[in-house]
Design a protein around this motif. Structure first.
Motif, PDB file in Angstrom:
ATOM      1  N   GLU A   1       0.850  -1.186   0.000  1.00  0.00           N
ATOM      2  CA  GLU A   1       0.000   0.000   0.000  1.00  0.00           C
ATOM      3  C   GLU A   1       0.893   1.246   0.000  1.00  0.00           C
ATOM      4  O   GLU A   1       1.533   1.561   1.006  1.00  0.00           O
ATOM      5  N   ILE A   2       0.927   1.913  -1.134  1.00  0.00           N
ATOM      6  CA  ILE A   2       1.784   3.099  -1.260  1.00  0.00           C
ATOM      7  C   ILE A   2       0.971   4.237  -1.882  1.00  0.00           C
ATOM      8  O   ILE A   2       1.207   4.624  -3.029  1.00  0.00           O
ATOM      9  N   PRO A   3       0.013   4.786  -1.127  1.00  0.00           N
ATOM     10  CA  PRO A   3      -0.779   5.894  -1.673  1.00  0.00           C
ATOM     11  C   PRO A   3       0.124   7.060  -2.058  1.00  0.00           C
ATOM     12  O   PRO A   3       1.065   7.404  -1.334  1.00  0.00           O
ATOM     13  N   LEU A   4      -0.153   7.650  -3.208  1.00  0.00           N
ATOM     14  CA  LEU A   4       0.654   8.778  -3.669  1.00  0.00           C
ATOM     15  C   LEU A   4       0.498   9.935  -2.687  1.00  0.00           C
ATOM     16  O   LEU A   4      -0.611  10.439  -2.472  1.00  0.00           O
ATOM     17  N   THR A   5       1.593  10.353  -2.086  1.00  0.00           N
ATOM     18  CA  THR A   5       1.581  11.411  -1.079  1.00  0.00           C
ATOM     19  C   THR A   5       2.523  12.507  -1.548  1.00  0.00           C
ATOM     20  O   THR A   5       3.749  12.383  -1.457  1.00  0.00           O
ATOM     21  N   LEU A   6       1.941  13.579  -2.057  1.00  0.00           N
ATOM     22  CA  LEU A   6       2.725  14.638  -2.681  1.00  0.00           C
ATOM     23  C   LEU A   6       3.255  15.628  -1.644  1.00  0.00           C
ATOM     24  O   LEU A   6       2.673  15.784  -0.563  1.00  0.00           O
ATOM     25  N   PRO A   7       4.337  16.333  -1.979  1.00  0.00           N
ATOM     26  CA  PRO A   7       4.816  17.409  -1.102  1.00  0.00           C
ATOM     27  C   PRO A   7       3.747  18.484  -0.926  1.00  0.00           C
ATOM     28  O   PRO A   7       3.027  18.823  -1.867  1.00  0.00           O
ATOM     29  N   THR A   8       3.642  19.002   0.290  1.00  0.00           N
ATOM     30  CA  THR A   8       2.695  20.088   0.561  1.00  0.00           C
ATOM     31  C   THR A   8       3.399  21.421   0.778  1.00  0.00           C
ATOM     32  O   THR A   8       2.751  22.461   0.890  1.00  0.00           O
TER      33      THR A   8
END
Length: 328
Positions: free
Chosen positions: A145-152
């Motif tokens: 499980e590697i949900p795309l987590t973008l820089p904020t």
């Protein structure tokens, strides 16, 4: 990697054409490379076995721990988190992505929402466009499980963080490995986290970035006078890692010029090239993709400009004799 978007080398120039057998995949480990500064190393450093960094600084010092890059798969990112929490029990407050490739970013979700993910603006844009495309290259890898987590939080030229009282300077040095690359410099400790601008025992890869841009980035990194260099892949070393990476890139330019002179396409040029002292580097098939970029630049393509990736990757598979090994 994603489907989106004439000098000699001295002692490195002699040797055999056949690449050495790949070293065995070892257990990842966290090591303290300077006081309050750690490297997370995933041996031997081939495809998707990247390094990460952790800056904890001094107890009670200003600023939370800073993690530099993550890992490719859920299981490896969880292992990274466990190792990080041995040195920083509450985990990092900031995660830096040096560039958009999934081996350095897919583990972001293991550290959010507590940690803020920071990157160059171009890295965030490319990460969003690439998505999880890397998984399609190696469908047999257990990505988890590697949900795309973008820089904020993003920056343009540079950003200074503080981790336990130590400055962590984020410097934008791309295009080099990709169109936008960041290094993390800890000046008080002389430690440089290079992302994939520097390689140790592994073939450099510039298909999505720039050969000339990489050489310029190496000049800027050398000017920092680092004592410890944590490469994007492979064992930690010193400034000699900059020299070896530069030697490969200058050799690459010579092979590219010769291939143009002799009318050889990149795959054929790579097959005919004498790897010499570079024969022992992991993932030698990257030479094909590197030649595509080098030749395009010789023909006037600007550093970091978009070019076909799928075609050269297919030729890299042909050079390798099958899909390159990925032990993520």
């Amino acid at each position: 990697m994603t489907l989106s978007t004439g000098t000699g080398t001295g002692a490195l120039g002699a040797g055999t054409l056949a690449p050495a057998a790949s070293p065995a995949v070892g257990a990842p480990f966290l090591e303290e490379v300077a006081d309050g500064v750690h490297a997370f190393v995933q041996p031997p450093g081939g495809w998707c076995l990247n390094n990460a960094g952790l800056v904890t600084g001094r107890p009670g010092g200003e600023g939370p721990p800073v993690l530099i890059d993550t890992a490719a798969t859920e299981s490896r990112a969880r292992l990274l988190r466990r190792e990080v929490e041995r040195a920083a029990p509450d985990g990092p407050g900031i995660v830096v992505n040096t560039h958009f490739h999934g081996d350095h970013t897919f583990g972001n979700s293991q550290f959010t929402p507590r940690a803020v993910v920071v990157a160059h603006e171009g890295t965030r844009t490319d990460s969003a466009e690439a998505g999880l495309g890397l998984c399609g290259l190696w469908p047999d890898v257990e990505w988890g499980e590697i949900p795309l987590t973008l820089p904020t939080l993003t920056f343009r030229d540079g950003l200074t963080l503080r981790a336990g009282g130590l400055r962590v300077e984020l410097l934008h040095l791309g295009p080099a490995h990709t169109a936008d690359d960041t290094v993390a410099w800890v000046p008080e400790r002389g430690v440089l986290f290079t992302g994939d601008l520097v390689w140790s025992g592994v073939t450099p890869f510039v298909l999505m970035g720039s050969v000339t841009g990489s050489l310029r980035a190496l000049e800027r990194m050398r000017a920092l006078a680092p004592r410890v260099v944590v490469p994007g892949h492979g064992p930690v070393g010193g400034p000699e890692l900059l020299d070896v990476t530069e030697a490969y890139l200058r050799w690459l330019l010579r092979i590219a010029r010769e291939s143009v002179r002799d009318g050889l396409p990149p795959l054929e040029a790579a097959r005919r090239a004498d790897l010499g002292g570079f024969a022992g580097l992991l993932d030698p098939e990257r030479l094909v993709g590197n030649l595509h970029r080098a030749r395009a630049e010789l023909e006037g393509l600007p550093p970091g400009a978009r070019m076909d990736v799928a075609g050269p990757f297919g030729e890299m598979v042909a050079y390798h004799g099958g899909l390159p090994d990925c032990h993520a």
